[in-house]
Design a protein around this motif. Structure first.
Motif, PDB file in Angstrom:
ATOM      1  N   ALA A 184       0.658  -0.505  -0.051  1.00 15.64           N
ATOM      2  CA  ALA A 184      -0.034  -0.342   0.116  1.00 15.64           C
ATOM      3  C   ALA A 184       0.776   1.193   0.159  1.00 15.64           C
ATOM      4  N   ALA A 185       1.962   1.106   0.572  1.00  8.55           N
ATOM      5  CA  ALA A 185       3.105   2.912   1.012  1.00  8.55           C
ATOM      6  C   ALA A 185       3.346   2.814  -0.711  1.00  8.55           C
ATOM      7  N   ALA A 186       3.751   1.840  -1.378  1.00  9.92           N
ATOM      8  CA  ALA A 186       4.549   1.631  -2.429  1.00  9.92           C
ATOM      9  C   ALA A 186       3.779   2.304  -3.649  1.00  9.92           C
ATOM     10  N   ILE A 187       1.784   1.530  -3.393  1.00 16.75           N
ATOM     11  CA  ILE A 187       0.805   2.003  -4.082  1.00 16.75           C
ATOM     12  C   ILE A 187       1.576   3.459  -4.527  1.00 16.75           C
ATOM     13  N   LYS A 188       1.214   3.755  -2.769  1.00 20.35           N
ATOM     14  CA  LYS A 188       0.361   5.562  -2.608  1.00 20.35           C
ATOM     15  C   LYS A 188       1.604   6.359  -3.005  1.00 20.35           C
ATOM     16  N   ALA A 189       2.565   5.519  -3.028  1.00 22.00           N
ATOM     17  CA  ALA A 189       4.212   6.839  -3.205  1.00 22.00           C
ATOM     18  C   ALA A 189       4.051   6.192  -5.104  1.00 22.00           C
ATOM     19  N   SER A 190       3.829   5.388  -5.804  1.00 19.16           N
ATOM     20  CA  SER A 190       3.805   5.209  -6.951  1.00 19.16           C
ATOM     21  C   SER A 190       3.228   6.056  -7.459  1.00 19.16           C
ATOM     22  N   ILE A 191       2.012   6.134  -7.152  1.00 15.81           N
ATOM     23  CA  ILE A 191       0.438   7.094  -7.793  1.00 15.81           C
ATOM     24  C   ILE A 191       0.861   8.397  -7.776  1.00 15.81           C
ATOM     25  N   HIS A 192       0.874   8.948  -6.417  1.00 17.79           N
ATOM     26  CA  HIS A 192       1.227  10.471  -6.158  1.00 17.79           C
ATOM     27  C   HIS A 192       2.019  11.182  -6.986  1.00 17.79           C
ATOM     28  N   ARG A 193       3.881   9.917  -6.980  1.00 21.49           N
ATOM     29  CA  ARG A 193       4.710  10.577  -7.099  1.00 21.49           C
ATOM     30  C   ARG A 193       4.715  10.607  -9.359  1.00 21.49           C
TER      31      ARG A 193
END
Length: 268
Positions: free
Chosen positions: A211-220
């Protein structure tokens, strides 16, 4: 600093953050800005938190900036707007952008008024669930101000440019159904808090590191070039597959959000 205008508690891995100045419709004074920022830092450091629900007390999310309160003490306005470099986030911007930079999903639950600075804070959440009686406004133009709390970071990915300009220039108040049609909010619900709790509980059953990686990937990567997006996706996936996916070691580092993101420096 004790919390006076924001309540914060964690139950079963879900952090509940409530703007708590109901006598002023949760209008934002300087201390609220400081307390929101403090809570964001507390959440970042707590690996037991897997989701955040952000709401307002007393039937409203927030009526926006308490201009009178802030302007009574000019030094407070200076502290809100001060930044070392133009590209950094000041305190006023961190209370919106800070939610996006947490390694856990953030759901805003919105009842009643969500105006001005309150709208900017809600835009920082990953999802926005609103009651049928909620209304919204990017209201700064009404007071001769520019929206300057980093809400545009999210707004530019949610709305077409002409719609964003229309809402921002007119400072119009729109109802929940219209806000959902525009894409400004995620869903309208008879009981948005119950829906947010249900969603947060669902998220508890997925990998927090994924979840942390997905959120970071989408936002960035949302507005990044294709090459940057592909590189970032591969980098995150390799980190997860190799097991080097601790949120404590990576995304939960106590890092000032103003600093440039670099995977070698931040574990991701």
């Amino acid at each position: 600093m004790s919390l006076k205008y924001v309540t914060f508690n964690v139950v079963d891995g879900i952090a509940r953050v409530t703007l708590d100045r109901p006598d002023k419709l949760n209008a934002l004074n300087y201390q609220m800005f400081c307390e929101i920022r403090r809570v964001q830092k507390m959440i970042r450091r707590d690996a037991n938190i897997h989701a955040v629900i952000l709401s307002g007390a007393g039937g409203h999310f927030s009526s926006g900036l308490d201009v009178r309160s802030v302007m009574k003490q000019p030094l407070q306005a200076v502290k809100l707007l001060f930044k070392w470099l133009p590209g950094n986030a000041n305190l006023a911007q961190q209370v919106s952008l800070g939610w996006q930079r947490l390694p856990v999903p953030v759901i805003a639950v919105i009842h009643g008024h969500c105006y001005g600075g309150g709208m900017q804070i809600a835009l920082g959440a990953d999802m926005r669930y609103a009651s049928q009686d909620a209304d919204f406004s990017i209201m700064e133009a009404k007071w001769g101000l520019v929206p300057d709390m980093a809400g545009l970071v999210a707004l530019r990915s949610l709305l077409p440019r002409d719609k964003a300009l229309e809402l921002t220039l007119t400072a119009d108040i729109i109802q929940a159904e219209d806000a959902q049609t525009l894409g400004l909010i995620t869903r309208v619900s008879a009981d948005p808090m119950a829906d947010a709790i249900q969603m947060a509980t669902r998220l508890m059953h997925t990998s927090p590191d994924a979840a942390a990686a997905i959120k970071a990937s989408i936002h960035r990567s949302w507005s990044a070039s294709v090459r940057t997006l592909l590189a970032r996706e591969s980098w995150y996936q390799i980190r997860l597959l190799l097991g080097k996916n601790s949120r404590i070691a990576a995304l939960r580092q106590t890092r000032e959000p103003d600093k440039p993101w670099h995977p070698r420096q931040n574990g991701w």
